[in-house]
Design a protein around this motif. Structure first.
Motif, PDB file in Angstrom:
ATOM      1  N   ALA A   1       3.287   4.242  20.796  1.00  7.69           N
ATOM      2  CA  ALA A   1       3.375   5.209  21.889  1.00  7.69           C
ATOM      3  C   ALA A   1       4.332   6.343  21.529  1.00  7.69           C
ATOM      4  CB  ALA A   1       3.833   4.522  23.170  1.00  7.69           C
ATOM      5  N   ASP A   2       5.319   6.083  20.700  1.00  4.20           N
ATOM      6  CA  ASP A   2       6.306   7.092  20.323  1.00  4.20           C
ATOM      7  C   ASP A   2       5.932   7.743  18.983  1.00  4.20           C
ATOM      8  OD1 ASP A   2       6.751   4.760  18.906  1.00  4.20           O
ATOM      9  OD2 ASP A   2       8.906   5.125  18.744  1.00  4.20           O
ATOM     10  N   ALA A   3       4.663   8.104  18.861  1.00  2.06           N
ATOM     11  CA  ALA A   3       4.172   8.686  17.608  1.00  2.06           C
ATOM     12  C   ALA A   3       4.897   9.992  17.291  1.00  2.06           C
ATOM     13  CB  ALA A   3       2.680   8.943  17.710  1.00  2.06           C
ATOM     14  N   GLU A   4       4.968  10.280  16.000  1.00  2.23           N
ATOM     15  CA  GLU A   4       5.618  11.510  15.563  1.00  2.23           C
ATOM     16  C   GLU A   4       4.784  12.155  14.470  1.00  2.23           C
ATOM     17  OE1 GLU A   4       8.815  10.108  12.351  1.00  2.23           O
ATOM     18  OE2 GLU A   4       9.084   9.143  14.295  1.00  2.23           O
ATOM     19  N   ARG A   5       4.974  13.419  14.293  1.00  2.00           N
ATOM     20  CA  ARG A   5       4.259  14.164  13.258  1.00  2.00           C
ATOM     21  C   ARG A   5       5.097  14.147  11.982  1.00  2.00           C
ATOM     22  NH1 ARG A   5       0.389  18.049  14.240  1.00  2.00           N
ATOM     23  NH2 ARG A   5      -0.023  19.406  12.485  1.00  2.00           N
ATOM     24  N   ARG A   6       4.448  13.817  10.857  1.00  2.00           N
ATOM     25  CA  ARG A   6       5.167  13.784   9.588  1.00  2.00           C
ATOM     26  C   ARG A   6       4.191  14.018   8.444  1.00  2.00           C
ATOM     27  NH1 ARG A   6       6.734   7.473   8.919  1.00  2.00           N
ATOM     28  NH2 ARG A   6       7.308   7.657  11.047  1.00  2.00           N
ATOM     29  N   GLN A   7       4.767  14.325   7.303  1.00  7.76           N
ATOM     30  CA  GLN A   7       3.971  14.497   6.087  1.00  7.76           C
ATOM     31  C   GLN A   7       3.581  13.121   5.557  1.00  7.76           C
ATOM     32  OE1 GLN A   7       3.001  17.448   4.583  1.00  7.76           O
ATOM     33  NE2 GLN A   7       3.806  18.406   6.423  1.00  7.76           N
ATOM     34  N   LEU A   8       2.391  13.032   5.042  1.00  8.42           N
ATOM     35  CA  LEU A   8       1.915  11.788   4.475  1.00  8.42           C
ATOM     36  C   LEU A   8       1.322  12.090   3.107  1.00  8.42           C
ATOM     37  CD1 LEU A   8       1.329   8.740   5.103  1.00  8.42           C
ATOM     38  CD2 LEU A   8      -0.908   9.482   5.883  1.00  8.42           C
ATOM     39  N   THR A   9       1.703  11.352   2.108  1.00  4.91           N
ATOM     40  CA  THR A   9       1.109  11.490   0.779  1.00  4.91           C
ATOM     41  C   THR A   9       0.170  10.318   0.582  1.00  4.91           C
ATOM     42  OG1 THR A   9       3.111  12.536  -0.055  1.00  4.91           O
ATOM     43  CG2 THR A   9       1.575  11.683  -1.688  1.00  4.91           C
ATOM     44  N   VAL A  10      -1.074  10.620   0.224  1.00  2.00           N
ATOM     45  CA  VAL A  10      -2.102   9.604   0.041  1.00  2.00           C
ATOM     46  C   VAL A  10      -2.402   9.492  -1.450  1.00  2.00           C
ATOM     47  CG1 VAL A  10      -4.477   8.947   0.590  1.00  2.00           C
ATOM     48  CG2 VAL A  10      -3.088  10.151   2.296  1.00  2.00           C
ATOM     49  N   MET A  11      -2.440   8.257  -1.952  1.00  2.00           N
ATOM     50  CA  MET A  11      -2.741   8.033  -3.359  1.00  2.00           C
ATOM     51  C   MET A  11      -3.903   7.064  -3.456  1.00  2.00           C
ATOM     52  SD  MET A  11      -0.331   6.669  -6.476  1.00  2.00           S
ATOM     53  CE  MET A  11      -0.181   4.983  -5.951  1.00  2.00           C
ATOM     54  N   PHE A  12      -4.859   7.384  -4.312  1.00  2.00           N
ATOM     55  CA  PHE A  12      -5.961   6.468  -4.596  1.00  2.00           C
ATOM     56  C   PHE A  12      -5.887   6.083  -6.064  1.00  2.00           C
ATOM     57  CE2 PHE A  12      -9.824   4.358  -3.822  1.00  2.00           C
ATOM     58  CZ  PHE A  12     -10.562   4.454  -4.984  1.00  2.00           C
ATOM     59  N   CYS A  13      -5.890   4.788  -6.339  1.00  2.00           N
ATOM     60  CA  CYS A  13      -5.853   4.273  -7.707  1.00  2.00           C
ATOM     61  C   CYS A  13      -7.151   3.541  -7.987  1.00  2.00           C
ATOM     62  CB  CYS A  13      -4.705   3.283  -7.881  1.00  2.00           C
ATOM     63  SG  CYS A  13      -3.098   3.983  -7.563  1.00  2.00           S
TER      64      CYS A  13
END
Length: 183
Positions: free
Chosen positions: A71-83
């Motif tokens: 419920a207390d979601a926040e906006r942030r940067q996310l780095t996604v990696m696929f191996c």
């Protein structure tokens, strides 16, 4: 998750005592290998297959539900990696399906250990690939750098040689590697 109940649902309740005596709980269960099952007394190949298939299903089911809705979601940067396991198509043509499954499982475990070592999160296993997040659930100033560093760890050749000696002894070509891409 109750491991004893899980074994009963599989019709393999005779191994409940062995799992308990060897401290196999819900945290350890997804990382069990063929060798582990043999060492705790699962001598039937059919039972080992059934257990390994059920463990693989646990991994697949756990990934989507592992991301809680807050419920207390926040906006942030996310780095996604696929191996991705390089050379897996070639391996699938040369190995028995059971051996290939062991190689891919060992690869998944190795990648997951590396990702966790850089404080990343394994979101999903997709065939011979692994989708990982950096910046979730814990954000760091250098999550993108952590993802790149995790992608550079040269650990997969050890997966091929430790999970299936016949691969490292095959004489032609080199052991499979891994390919990663951070977005």
């Amino acid at each position: 998750m109750d491991v004893a109940d899980w074994l009963r649902k599989l019709g393999l309740e005779q191994y409940e005592l062995a799992f308990r005596e060897n401290d196999v709980d819900a945290e350890v269960l997804p990382r069990l290998t063929v060798e582990d099952l043999i060492s705790i007394g699962v001598t039937s190949v059919g039972h080992r297959r059934r257990l390994l298939d059920a463990i693989a299903t646990l991994d697949a089911e756990a990934a989507p539900s592992a991301i809680p809705v807050r419920a207390d979601a926040e906006r942030r940067q996310l780095t996604v990696m696929f191996c991705d396991l390089v050379g897996s198509t070639e391996l699938s043509a040369r190995l028995d399906p059971e051996d290939l499954r062991e190689v891919i499982a060992a690869y998944h475990h190795t990648v997951a250990d590396v990702v966790r070592g850089f404080d990343g999160f394994v979101a999903k296993y997709m065939g011979d690939g692994v989708l990982a997040y950096f910046g979730y659930p814990q954000a760091h100033e250098d999550d993108a750098e952590r993802a790149v560093r995790a992608g550079w760890v040269p650990s997969t050749p050890s997966v091929a040689s430790t999970s299936n000696p016949s691969i490292s002894e095959r004489g032609s070509g080199s052991p499979p590697g891994w390919w990663s891409s951070a977005i």
